[in-house]
Structures are given as C-alpha cells and as structure tokens.
Design a protein around this motif. Structure first.
Motif, PDB file in Angstrom:
ATOM      1  N   GLY A  42       0.827  -1.204   0.000  1.00  0.00           N
ATOM      2  CA  GLY A  42       0.000   0.000   0.000  1.00  0.00           C
ATOM      3  C   GLY A  42       0.859   1.251   0.000  1.00  0.00           C
ATOM      4  N   HIS A  43       0.547   2.244  -0.916  1.00  0.00           N
ATOM      5  CA  HIS A  43       1.322   3.475  -1.001  1.00  0.00           C
ATOM      6  C   HIS A  43       0.427   4.693  -1.078  1.00  0.00           C
ATOM      7  CE1 HIS A  43       4.801   0.949  -1.773  1.00  0.00           C
ATOM      8  NE2 HIS A  43       4.042   0.302  -2.670  1.00  0.00           N
ATOM      9  N   GLY A  44      -0.834   4.539  -0.758  1.00  0.00           N
ATOM     10  CA  GLY A  44      -1.769   5.637  -0.949  1.00  0.00           C
ATOM     11  C   GLY A  44      -1.435   6.873  -0.160  1.00  0.00           C
ATOM     12  N   ASN A  45      -0.716   6.777   0.944  1.00  0.00           N
ATOM     13  CA  ASN A  45      -0.405   7.948   1.772  1.00  0.00           C
ATOM     14  C   ASN A  45       1.028   8.431   1.610  1.00  0.00           C
ATOM     15  OD1 ASN A  45      -2.993   8.040   2.838  1.00  0.00           O
ATOM     16  ND2 ASN A  45      -2.504   6.507   4.409  1.00  0.00           N
ATOM     17  N   GLU A  46       1.720   7.914   0.605  1.00  0.00           N
ATOM     18  CA  GLU A  46       3.093   8.371   0.412  1.00  0.00           C
ATOM     19  C   GLU A  46       3.133   9.823  -0.016  1.00  0.00           C
ATOM     20  OE1 GLU A  46       5.389   5.966  -2.122  1.00  0.00           O
ATOM     21  OE2 GLU A  46       4.799   4.090  -1.170  1.00  0.00           O
ATOM     22  N   ALA A  47       4.130  10.562   0.476  1.00  0.00           N
ATOM     23  CA  ALA A  47       4.278  11.981   0.114  1.00  0.00           C
ATOM     24  C   ALA A  47       4.777  12.102  -1.324  1.00  0.00           C
ATOM     25  CB  ALA A  47       5.267  12.664   1.055  1.00  0.00           C
ATOM     26  N   PRO A  48       4.292  13.107  -2.111  1.00  0.00           N
ATOM     27  CA  PRO A  48       4.787  13.310  -3.475  1.00  0.00           C
ATOM     28  C   PRO A  48       6.218  13.822  -3.447  1.00  0.00           C
ATOM     29  CG  PRO A  48       3.384  15.122  -2.831  1.00  0.00           C
ATOM     30  CD  PRO A  48       3.296  14.114  -1.711  1.00  0.00           C
ATOM     31  N   PRO A  49       6.916  13.807  -4.580  1.00  0.00           N
ATOM     32  CA  PRO A  49       8.301  14.323  -4.617  1.00  0.00           C
ATOM     33  C   PRO A  49       8.327  15.791  -4.199  1.00  0.00           C
ATOM     34  CG  PRO A  49       7.744  13.154  -6.628  1.00  0.00           C
ATOM     35  CD  PRO A  49       6.476  13.289  -5.869  1.00  0.00           C
ATOM     36  N   GLU A  50       9.326  16.157  -3.409  1.00  0.00           N
ATOM     37  CA  GLU A  50       9.428  17.527  -2.924  1.00  0.00           C
ATOM     38  C   GLU A  50      10.391  18.375  -3.745  1.00  0.00           C
ATOM     39  OE1 GLU A  50      10.251  17.748   1.177  1.00  0.00           O
ATOM     40  OE2 GLU A  50       8.461  16.652   1.786  1.00  0.00           O
ATOM     41  N   GLU A  51      11.220  17.749  -4.568  1.00  0.00           N
ATOM     42  CA  GLU A  51      12.196  18.477  -5.369  1.00  0.00           C
ATOM     43  C   GLU A  51      12.252  17.905  -6.781  1.00  0.00           C
ATOM     44  OE1 GLU A  51      15.924  18.336  -3.429  1.00  0.00           O
ATOM     45  OE2 GLU A  51      15.412  19.826  -1.908  1.00  0.00           O
ATOM     46  N   VAL A  52      12.546  18.794  -7.699  1.00  0.00           N
ATOM     47  CA  VAL A  52      12.742  18.390  -9.090  1.00  0.00           C
ATOM     48  C   VAL A  52      13.971  19.127  -9.613  1.00  0.00           C
ATOM     49  CG1 VAL A  52      11.861  18.652 -11.435  1.00  0.00           C
ATOM     50  CG2 VAL A  52      10.372  17.763  -9.653  1.00  0.00           C
ATOM     51  N   THR A  53      14.817  18.400 -10.321  1.00  0.00           N
ATOM     52  CA  THR A  53      15.999  19.004 -10.944  1.00  0.00           C
ATOM     53  C   THR A  53      15.808  19.010 -12.455  1.00  0.00           C
ATOM     54  OG1 THR A  53      17.445  18.240  -9.169  1.00  0.00           O
ATOM     55  CG2 THR A  53      18.494  18.874 -11.255  1.00  0.00           C
ATOM     56  N   LEU A  54      16.006  20.189 -13.042  1.00  0.00           N
ATOM     57  CA  LEU A  54      15.822  20.330 -14.484  1.00  0.00           C
ATOM     58  C   LEU A  54      17.159  20.242 -15.217  1.00  0.00           C
ATOM     59  CD1 LEU A  54      13.331  23.348 -14.666  1.00  0.00           C
ATOM     60  CD2 LEU A  54      12.794  20.907 -14.689  1.00  0.00           C
ATOM     61  N   ALA A  55      17.102  19.699 -16.401  1.00  0.00           N
ATOM     62  CA  ALA A  55      18.286  19.719 -17.264  1.00  0.00           C
ATOM     63  C   ALA A  55      18.590  21.164 -17.665  1.00  0.00           C
ATOM     64  CB  ALA A  55      18.043  18.866 -18.501  1.00  0.00           C
ATOM     65  N   THR A  56      19.858  21.489 -17.808  1.00  0.00           N
ATOM     66  CA  THR A  56      20.274  22.876 -18.087  1.00  0.00           C
ATOM     67  C   THR A  56      19.645  23.430 -19.362  1.00  0.00           C
ATOM     68  OG1 THR A  56      22.384  22.463 -16.970  1.00  0.00           O
ATOM     69  CG2 THR A  56      22.268  24.373 -18.449  1.00  0.00           C
ATOM     70  N   ASN A  57      19.535  22.589 -20.382  1.00  0.00           N
ATOM     71  CA  ASN A  57      19.022  23.109 -21.660  1.00  0.00           C
ATOM     72  C   ASN A  57      17.549  23.495 -21.601  1.00  0.00           C
ATOM     73  OD1 ASN A  57      18.012  20.538 -21.449  1.00  0.00           O
ATOM     74  ND2 ASN A  57      18.354  20.005 -23.594  1.00  0.00           N
ATOM     75  N   MET A  58      16.829  23.021 -20.554  1.00  0.00           N
ATOM     76  CA  MET A  58      15.408  23.362 -20.451  1.00  0.00           C
ATOM     77  C   MET A  58      15.195  24.841 -20.141  1.00  0.00           C
ATOM     78  SD  MET A  58      13.634  20.138 -18.524  1.00  0.00           S
ATOM     79  CE  MET A  58      12.007  20.740 -18.932  1.00  0.00           C
ATOM     80  N   PHE A  59      16.168  25.479 -19.506  1.00  0.00           N
ATOM     81  CA  PHE A  59      16.009  26.894 -19.145  1.00  0.00           C
ATOM     82  C   PHE A  59      15.912  27.761 -20.406  1.00  0.00           C
ATOM     83  CE2 PHE A  59      17.470  25.048 -15.282  1.00  0.00           C
ATOM     84  CZ  PHE A  59      16.935  25.826 -14.266  1.00  0.00           C
ATOM     85  N   LYS A  60      16.792  27.511 -21.344  1.00  0.00           N
ATOM     86  CA  LYS A  60      16.766  28.289 -22.582  1.00  0.00           C
ATOM     87  C   LYS A  60      15.600  27.881 -23.466  1.00  0.00           C
ATOM     88  CE  LYS A  60      19.650  29.739 -26.470  1.00  0.00           C
ATOM     89  NZ  LYS A  60      20.984  29.625 -27.119  1.00  0.00           N
TER      90      LYS A  60
END
Length: 514
Positions: A42-60
């Motif tokens: 059972g995982h229904g109460n697991e917390a969602p991800p709190e951080e995300v890292t973007l690839a550098t090229n996504m900024f441009k």
C-alpha cells in the motif's frame, strides 16, 4: 529533444520500506492497506516528490527565469484589452511613382533590408517617354541658343555697317579732293604774279610816255601781264572743274551714306526681330526642359541620373523602387510580371520591428485614470509573460465606434517577442491607495489543488521545491504574498508552468512505480 529529469524524493526509501513492512510501522487501524495493485503493498499515503531538478538546456528552451522575491508598492488596477501594432512612425508604405510592369523582384516577405536597397524594378513606358521628351526639349533649347548667337552676330547688319563706313570714307575723300586743292594752289600762286605783271605794265606805260622806257620793254611787260592773266584764267577753270567734280563725288557719297544708314536700320530691325524670336524660342525650350526635369524627378530620377541621360542620350525606362529606410518586409502585394500603377496605395509595407506600439482601448468611464507617463503592466494571454512600460500617448478624442479612448505604449522589441497583431491584457492603475508588500509576478504562481504555489530554487543546481504561499488579489500583474515566502528567496518567475508539469510527471511516476 528528450529532456532528462532527476526526481528526488525526501526519505523515499525508508518510507517505502516502512509501508511495505510490518503493520506496526503505521497508524492504520487495519492490518491491510486497501491497495488494489494486486501485490499486497500500500502506497496511498506516500508523500509526493518535494524536489525536481531540471536539465540545463530546459532553461533556454522554455525561457525559464529565476529571480529573487522583493517588495513593491502596489496600486489598484483595472484590466483592459490591448494589441500590438507596427510603430507607425517607423513604418513605410511603399508604392511606385510610375506605371509599368515588374521585371525584377529583389525581396521576399520577411526580408530585412537596409536603406536604399533595391526592392523591385519596374519597366515603365511612361518613364521612357518622359526621358525622350526631356532630350527633345534639351535639343530645342540648344537650337534656340544657336539662333540667339546668329541673331546677335547678324551678317546683314555687319554688311550695312561696312557700306556706311565705306560711304563715309568716300565723303571724306570727296570733301578733301586733291584736284581742288591743286587747282586752288595754282590759282593762289598765279594771282600775285598777275598782280606784279600788271603793276610793272602800268608803271612802264608812264615811263614810256616820258621817254624813260623803251617801247620794247613796255611790250615785254604787256606780254608778261597777258601770260599771267591767261594762267589765272586757266587756274580758275581747273578749280571750277575740280569743284564741280568734288560736288558730284560728295553727292554720290552722301547718297551712299543715306542708303547705308537705311540699310543699317533695316538690318538692325531684322536683327531685333530675329533675336526676339530666338529668345522667345529659348524661353519656351527652357520651360520645356524644366517641365521635363520635373516630370523625371517625379518619376524618381536623381539629378545625376538626368545629367547622365543628357550625356549618353540612352533611354532607361527601368524604375528601381528603393527602401526609404531600414526595416523588415511585413507585407507584399506585388509579384514578378505584375502590372503596377502609381495610384496604388502600397505595394510593400516596410516596418522597423525593433520598436512596436501597444494600443490600449480604455472605456470612456475609466479614461480619467489615464495619465501620460504612468506605468502599465502588459501580459500575454497565451504564455502569461508580462512586463511593464510607460504610457507615452493618450488620444484627446473618443473613438466614435468603440466609445473608448486609445492610449499607447512604445515597446523595445530586439528579440521579436512582440508581434504586430498580437492581443494582450493591459493593467492600468486606478489612482487608489497604494501599499508596500512582498510580491511575486503573476507568472510565477501556479495553483496546485487550488492552492497558490511557487517554485523555490534549492542549493543544488537547477533544483526546485514547491512552496505553497498565502496570496492576496493580483494587482497589475503582481501577486502580494502574506505568507510562505521570505524576501530575497529565489523563485521561478517565468516558465513556472514547466515546473508544474514536471512535478506532475514526477508524482505520477512515483504513484505507478510499483
């Protein structure tokens, strides 16, 4: 292009172990977990991800911007529609000055051109006819100038003057006739001789009467007197003949002078007539040249080109339409081989897109809040991008159709972001009370489960965390923040929708990873 996203879940592994292990690790009242994955976990109460890292090229790629949170003084605003238009002061509607047919196209829609670049070339019979009329008028003026020169140096006048000069010389010769001078001199010389001979003869007669003079001497003296008398008569006859001839010569010379004088007057009258006609012809020809030059100038020929035409006499009916300024071809109504007319409103539109206008339509009831120089916030409805600018023009009249007042903003557009025809939303201040508060741009806020959320930068490079904030009503594109953020915190101010999507992917991937 594939985008790689690293997902970090705080304490994800211990949480997974605890939830999949003994039930004593949970506060659930039941032994089972109610999962329907079919594997007993059972995982229904697991917390969602709190951080995300973007690839550098996504900024441009997505134009993502990260900026510090600051404070601003906000003023109540009202929202009105706006649209991007060309800057009319840097827009050129390009037509043609001649009728003709397009024989060469040098530009295409979207081309960037420089001032004086050739845009297209027209072959114009009208231009060729105008050039020919100029050459004809120029020839007429040259002929008129020659006629003036001939009239000023009239041969008849010169001949009559020569005849007068000759007659005058003949009169002078007649008045100073040599035969008259010679006869008069002979008479003057003979006169004292006769006088002396007469005196000797008279005195001899007295002496002879007294016997003091011989008869032969008296006779000799008489003969001398008679001889002197004959010489006097001969001299008088010669003088009379010479004077008669002199009078005839003077009369002839005077007749010639009279005739020559009349000839001069007639020649001068003819000269004046010829000169007047020649000058009139020159004036007409000069007027024709001036008219022809004006026509060529109206057809776009420069003074240098006209001078070259006069020198070479080569007709060139090709009219080149040149760019009056630098800019971009934003509209083209002409094609190769098409006939064009001088009365067409435009064939091309050339615009300088480095600066554009934003036209704002403000209802009459709200026009009282318009103040030149006031800041206005502009937002693109499609992407949410926003910026601010100052009102630089407010129309003094009301549009009779829309019953609105137009205001204008001039925007720098070096990257072509603002496209004429694009619709925007403008936020204008109402003049109400202001307040200073912590703010974030409206583009920074996304709503997660109905809650305003921003994405705060973490210490790890290109890594962001979702932060729920307490927000007030948006004012002029700015959202006042009363909780959840501190001043100077680094957040995503543009492109936040990308973070929202990536967190959604990460959460979905976490929920279905077992």
């Amino acid at each position: 292009m594939k985008t790689f996203i690293q997902i970090f879940t705080i304490a994800a592994l211990p949480f997974w172990l605890g939830s999949c292990g003994q039930s004593g690790g949970h506060d659930h009242p039941h032994e089972g977990h109610g999962h329907d994955h079919g594997h007993g976990h059972g995982h229904g109460n697991e917390a969602p991800p709190e951080e995300v890292t973007l690839a550098t090229n996504m900024f441009k790629q997505h134009d993502i911007r990260v900026e510090g949170v600051g404070r601003q003084t906000l003023q109540p605003t009202f929202q009105v529609p706006a649209r991007v238009t060309f800057n009319q002061e840097t827009t050129a509607h390009i037509g043609t000055l001649v009728n003709g047919r397009v024989i060469e196209m040098n530009t295409r829609l979207g081309d960037i051109v420089k001032k004086d670049d050739v845009l297209f070339t027209i072959e114009s019979p009208d231009l060729g006819l105008a050039q020919n009329e100029y050459l004809k008028a120029n020839d007429s003026m040259h002929i008129a100038k020659l006629a003036i020169s001939l009239a000023e140096n009239n041969a008849g006048t010169a001949k009559a003057q020569a005849e007068l000069d000759a007659a005058t010389a003949a009169l002078m010769l007649a008045k100073n006739n040599a035969s008259v001078v010679k006869a008069r001199a002979a008479l003057e010389a003979a006169t004292p001789v006769l006088k002396r001979a007469r005196e000797l003869f008279e005195s001899g007669k007295k002496l002879a009467a007294s016997g003091a003079l011989a008869t032969t001497e008296l006779k000799r003296r008489e003969t001398s007197m008679q001889t002197a008398t004959a010489e006097i008569k001969a001299a008088e006859g010669s003088l009379a003949l010479a004077q008669a001839q002199q009078e005839r010569d003077i009369e002839v010379a005077q007749g010639k002078i009279t005739a020559a004088t009349a000839g001069i007057k007639a020649a001068q009258a003819q000269q004046a007539k010829d000169l007047g006609e020649a000058k009139s012809a020159l004036n007409i020809a000069a007027s024709g040249v001036s008219t022809a030059i004006n026509q060529l100038t109206l057809y776009g020929m420069t003074q240098d080109a006209i001078a070259k035409l006069q020198e070479t006499r080569d007709l060139s009916p090709h009219y080149q339409v040149r760019a009056p300024r630098a800019g971009t071809i934003v509209e083209r109504e002409v094609t190769l081989g098409e006939n064009t007319r001088a009365d067409q409103s435009h064939l091309l539109i050339l615009a300088d897109l480095s600066k554009v206008w934003v036209i704002i339509d403000v209802p009459t009831a709200s026009s009282e809040f318009l103040v030149k120089g006031n800041s206005v916030n502009l937002r693109t409805d499609a992407t949410g991008y926003q910026t601010s600018a100052s009102l630089d023009y407010i129309s003094p009249t009301v549009d009779p159709e829309t019953r609105s007042v137009q205001a204008r903003v001039e925007m720098d557009n070096p990257d072509g972001r603002w496209r004429p025809g694009q619709f925007l939303t403008a936020l204008l201040p109402t003049g109400g009370a202001t307040r200073e508060t912590l703010v974030v741009p409206e583009s920074a806020v996304q709503y997660i489960d109905g809650k305003p959320t921003v994405y705060q930068e973490q210490k790890k490079k290109n890594t962001f965390r979702q932060v729920t904030i307490t927000a007030g009503a948006t004012v002029g594109g700015w959202v006042p923040v009363t909780g959840g953020l501190k001043e100077n915190a680094k957040i995503v101010t543009q492109g936040s929708f990308v973070l929202k999507a990536e967190f959604g992917k990460a959460k979905a991937g976490h929920d279905h990873s077992h």
